[in-house]
Design an enzyme around this catalytic site. Structure first.
Site, PDB file in Angstrom:
ATOM      1  NE  ARG A   1      -3.996  -1.869   2.086  1.00 63.27           N
ATOM      2  CZ  ARG A   1      -3.879  -2.922   2.886  1.00 63.27           C
ATOM      3  NH1 ARG A   1      -2.916  -2.964   3.785  1.00 63.27           N
ATOM      4  NH2 ARG A   1      -4.721  -3.930   2.795  1.00 63.27           N
TER       5      ARG A   1
ATOM      6  CE  LYS B   1       0.390 -22.089  10.897  1.00 63.35           C
ATOM      7  NZ  LYS B   1       1.008 -21.092  11.739  1.00 63.35           N
TER       8      LYS B   1
ATOM      9  CG  ASP C   1       3.052 -26.814   7.314  1.00 59.74           C
ATOM     10  OD1 ASP C   1       4.145 -26.523   7.841  1.00 59.74           O
ATOM     11  OD2 ASP C   1       2.116 -27.316   7.936  1.00 59.74           O
ATOM     12  CG  HIS C   2       7.510 -22.659   8.274  1.00 60.79           C
ATOM     13  ND1 HIS C   2       6.425 -22.421   9.065  1.00 60.79           N
ATOM     14  CD2 HIS C   2       8.547 -22.835   9.115  1.00 60.79           C
ATOM     15  CE1 HIS C   2       6.789 -22.445  10.338  1.00 60.79           C
ATOM     16  NE2 HIS C   2       8.090 -22.694  10.399  1.00 60.79           N
TER      17      HIS C   2
ATOM     18  CE  LYS D   1      10.738 -26.120  10.815  1.00 62.28           C
ATOM     19  NZ  LYS D   1      11.536 -24.952  11.150  1.00 62.28           N
TER      20      LYS D   1
ATOM     21  CG  HIS E   1       3.746 -26.034  11.783  1.00 59.59           C
ATOM     22  ND1 HIS E   1       3.688 -25.751  10.439  1.00 59.59           N
ATOM     23  CD2 HIS E   1       3.829 -24.836  12.404  1.00 59.59           C
ATOM     24  CE1 HIS E   1       3.731 -24.429  10.269  1.00 59.59           C
ATOM     25  NE2 HIS E   1       3.812 -23.858  11.444  1.00 59.59           N
TER      26      HIS E   1
HETATM   27  C1  BG6 Z   1       4.494 -20.644  12.914  1.00 60.38           C
HETATM   28  C2  BG6 Z   1       3.630 -20.305  14.090  1.00 60.38           C
HETATM   29  O1  BG6 Z   1       3.710 -21.211  11.887  1.00 60.38           O
HETATM   30  O2  BG6 Z   1       5.486 -21.572  13.308  1.00 60.38           O
HETATM   31  C3  BG6 Z   1       4.479 -19.728  15.212  1.00 60.38           C
HETATM   32  O3  BG6 Z   1       2.636 -19.362  13.692  1.00 60.38           O
HETATM   33  C4  BG6 Z   1       5.610 -20.666  15.560  1.00 60.38           C
HETATM   34  O4  BG6 Z   1       3.695 -19.455  16.355  1.00 60.38           O
HETATM   35  C5  BG6 Z   1       6.371 -21.086  14.303  1.00 60.38           C
HETATM   36  O5  BG6 Z   1       6.480 -20.002  16.456  1.00 60.38           O
HETATM   37  C6  BG6 Z   1       7.363 -22.180  14.621  1.00 60.38           C
HETATM   38  O6  BG6 Z   1       8.174 -22.367  13.519  1.00 60.38           O
HETATM   39  P1  BG6 Z   1       9.652 -22.942  13.679  1.00 60.38           P
HETATM   40  O7  BG6 Z   1      10.137 -23.069  12.276  1.00 60.38           O
HETATM   41  O8  BG6 Z   1      10.405 -21.945  14.513  1.00 60.38           O
HETATM   42  O9  BG6 Z   1       9.495 -24.251  14.382  1.00 60.38           O
END
Ligand code: BG6
Length: 518
Positions: free
Chosen positions: A67, A174, A203-204, A208, A266
């Protein structure tokens, strides 16, 4: 996804040319929410690592949309600064110059059709000047409240249309919905605008290396799979423990809670990779189908099960690593009378032939005694005590622990004879540490995910049914909590502790105990 059979490496490492991944397809990378935290902390540093590893195409452009008023030059300068602050290793000036030189900026409101007209013009210009072939990845690094709005406006501006070999993909962060109904509705609306194979739900955790390694450990070794079932496994513990509190995300977190924030996404990724059957091929749909089947086989929780098998808790003030930690209710952005859980523990049962009778215990929480993400597979003990001096209950547990983070690796615990004339046994541990074997450059965890979107490999992304099956398991818990059943009350733990006593009781009731977090 990069070839799992290849020697593990990070995106930053030089690799065997035989197995080295090729640069991604020509494309433009459009970031909605270009002024936000995710962009500067993770996306741009990940693009940098891909550039340094020569995995970005030569025909590449980045267009930021946000923005605030900003010129192209100011955006480039800001992203250059972000790299100096957040790059995972000292950035090379040359790579930074080349990368940020490809950046441009569109100022606009997400609901204004004009934003998308200007964006369309920029994309055409990138196609001409950079040779992006009209391919485009739209990355929604925005609050979830605008996911559908942006997708609808993109569709109205005909920017999602794929034609003449050109692809258009949408990447969504997410949280994907806040419950089963909202996740379904989000999917319904998105699938009215795009095909399923154009949507990449991130989903990060799947970025990993250690999470991807679960499949390699199980399916590339002959050793574990024959033992991987109810015949040999007593139970599974999945822990995602954080020492962090809610930090500056109090407002978001207070409306979300530990269950929604961590479990259907996760923790269920970890559960699905642990519990899934071997896929017929290592292809996106085959892998995602097996993962969805594992989550679908989780026994649905009745309201009574929620009372008996789910613990929710919130932290009170305490001490984390010698530092005084405030109570959750004192955190910025949190309602001082909040009943939101910062910790949840759940016992789940998976009703299929492999896992019947093997409980999966899951726990996650903030402000705990240690940072530890792991999957612990506890094998059944030996059936009787052959060695007089060590009764069977004193034998060390056979335990396989997959350490996702930190101290990434795996260890196997078993019994060995302690030295001396008599036969006594003691527990010993074989330990594998990633750092001892692989010289992986630090990365943000987003490199593989971004690269995979660019080459159209959806293996590490969630399909609509994966998301839905996760929410379906969690929904009865949300319902029971909303109905305020007494037995599902919120309980408490001190910041810096192992979690609430009720979570210990959950396992003690079954004659088991959690592994220590600290
Ligand atoms: C995120 C959550 O998706 O994952 C956070 O919203 C959390 O609350 C984080 O801290 C944890 O990710 P990682 O990679 O540090 O285990």
């Amino acid at each position: 996804m990069m070839d799992v059979a290849a020697p593990p490496r990070s995106a930053g490492e030089s690799a065997d040319p035989q197995t080295a991944p090729r640069p991604a397809d020509p494309c433009a990378f459009v970031i909605f929410g270009a002024a936000g935290d995710l962009t500067k902390r993770l996306l741009v540093p990940a693009l940098y690592n891909l550039a340094a590893a020569r995995l970005l195409p030569k025909e590449f452009a980045v267009i930021g949309v946000a923005r605030g008023e900003m010129s192209d030059d100011a955006f480039r300068a800001r992203m250059g600064e972000a790299l100096r602050e957040f790059a995972t290793s000292a950035p090379s000036d040359e790579v930074v110059r080349d990368l940020t030189g490809r950046f441009s900026y569109v100022r606009g409101d997400f609901d204004d059709p004009n934003t998308y007209r200007v964006l369309g013009d920029k994309l055409s210009a990138a196609e001409r000047s950079r040779g992006t072939n009209g391919n485009c990845l739209f990355y929604l690094a925005t609050p979830p409240s605008v996911f559908t709005l942006v997708a609808e406006r993109l569709a109205e501006a005909r920017l999602l249309r794929q034609e003449d070999e050109r692809w258009r993909r949408l990447v969504i962060e997410k949280p994907f919905g806040t419950d089963l109904a909202s996740a379904r509705e989000l999917d319904r609306r998105l699938l009215g605008l795009l095909a399923e194979n154009q949507i990449y739900r991130i989903d990060h955790y799947l970025g990993k290396e250690t999470v991807q390694n679960i499949m390699v450990l199980r399916f590339a070794n002959g050793l574990f799979e024959p033992l991987w079932s109810r015949d040999h496994i007593d139970h599974v513990q999945i822990t995602v423990a954080e020492t962090l509190s809610v930090e500056n995300r109090g407002k978001f977190y207070d409306q979300t809670g530990a269950l929604r924030d961590m479990v259907p996404n996760h923790l269920f990724q970890l559960l699905a990779l642990t519990a899934m059957e071997p896929p017929a091929h290592f292809e996106a749909d085959a892998v995602r189908t097996e993962k969805a089947k594992a989550v679908k086989a989780i026994r649905p929780l009745t309201p009574d099960d929620v009372c008996a098998n789910v613990v929710r808790a919130q932290y009170r003030a305490g001490t984390i690593a010698d530092r005084r930690a405030a109570a959750y209710r004192e955190e910025r952005g949190v309602d001082p009378r909040s009943m939101t859980e910062s910790y949840v523990a759940i016992r789940l049962d998976i009703d299929n032939w492999r896992w019947a009778g093997v409980p999966f215990y899951l726990r996650t929480g903030k402000a705990l005694a240690g940072r530890r993400t792991e999957i612990a597979i506890k094998f059944k003990t030996a059936p009787f005590a052959l060695f007089r001096n060590t009764p069977v209950e004193h034998l060390a547990q056979n335990l396989l622990v997959l350490r996702i983070q930190p101290d990434e690796g795996a260890s196997l615990q078993f019994n060995a004879k302690t030295p001396g004339p008599e036969i006594y046994t003691g527990g010993v541990r074989m330990d594998f540490k990633y750092a001892d074997y692989f010289d992986a450059a630090p990365n943000t965890g987003y490199e593989t995910l971004i690269y995979d979107c660019m080459i159209g490999d959806a293996t590490l992304f969630q399909r609509a049914d994966n998301i839905e099956s996760g929410w379906r398991v969690v929904q009865p818990i949300l319902d029971a909590w909303r109905e305020g059943r007494d037995c599902a009350d919120l309980t408490w733990y001190a910041a810096g502790s192992e979690g609430p006593q009720e979570a210990e009781d959950l396992l003690a009731r079954d004659g088991r105990a959690w592994r220590k977090i600290e």
